[in-house]
Write a protein that holds these residues in place. Structure first.
Motif, short mmCIF file in Angstrom:
data_model
loop_
_atom_site.label_atom_id
_atom_site.label_comp_id
_atom_site.label_asym_id
_atom_site.label_seq_id
_atom_site.Cartn_x
_atom_site.Cartn_y
_atom_site.Cartn_z
N GLU A 39 0.84 -1.18 0.00
CA GLU A 39 0.00 0.00 0.00
C GLU A 39 0.89 1.25 0.00
O GLU A 39 1.76 1.41 0.84
N THR A 40 0.63 2.14 -0.92
CA THR A 40 1.43 3.36 -1.03
C THR A 40 0.76 4.49 -0.24
O THR A 40 -0.36 4.36 0.25
N LYS A 41 1.45 5.61 -0.13
CA LYS A 41 0.88 6.78 0.52
C LYS A 41 -0.37 7.24 -0.22
O LYS A 41 -1.34 7.67 0.41
N ASP A 42 -0.34 7.16 -1.54
CA ASP A 42 -1.50 7.54 -2.34
C ASP A 42 -2.69 6.64 -2.04
O ASP A 42 -3.82 7.11 -1.94
N ASP A 43 -2.44 5.35 -1.90
CA ASP A 43 -3.52 4.41 -1.58
C ASP A 43 -4.15 4.75 -0.23
O ASP A 43 -5.37 4.75 -0.08
N LYS A 44 -3.32 5.05 0.76
CA LYS A 44 -3.81 5.40 2.09
C LYS A 44 -4.62 6.70 2.03
O LYS A 44 -5.68 6.81 2.64
N TYR A 45 -4.09 7.70 1.31
CA TYR A 45 -4.79 8.98 1.18
C TYR A 45 -6.14 8.79 0.51
O TYR A 45 -7.15 9.31 0.97
#
Length: 74
Positions: free
Chosen positions: A27-33
């Protein structure tokens, strides 16, 4: 087969099942955001649907405060 053969087989199996053995958090930062943004939007939609069906006075003080937070007023 010997020790060398066992090491080769073990290496091949480790390579094949590496994702399961070394589970990585993909999971990337973009996915979390995006996941957090989606949750906020769903919560706002729920509150707006409640206003639409029952009126603004049907919101509790906490829901009104949360709607202000979600809409960026606070």
């Amino acid at each position: 087969m010997g020790l060398f053969g066992i090491l080769i087989v073990a290496s091949i199996l480790t390579y094949i099942f590496r994702d399961r053995l070394f589970s990585r958090n993909l999971e990337t930062k973009d996915d979390k955001y995006n996941a957090a943004r989606k949750e906020r939007m769903e919560e706002m939609d729920r509150l707006l649907d409640k206003i639409n069906s029952r009126g603004i006075d049907s919101l509790t003080p906490g829901e009104k405060r949360r709607l202000d937070e979600l809409s960026g007023k606070k």
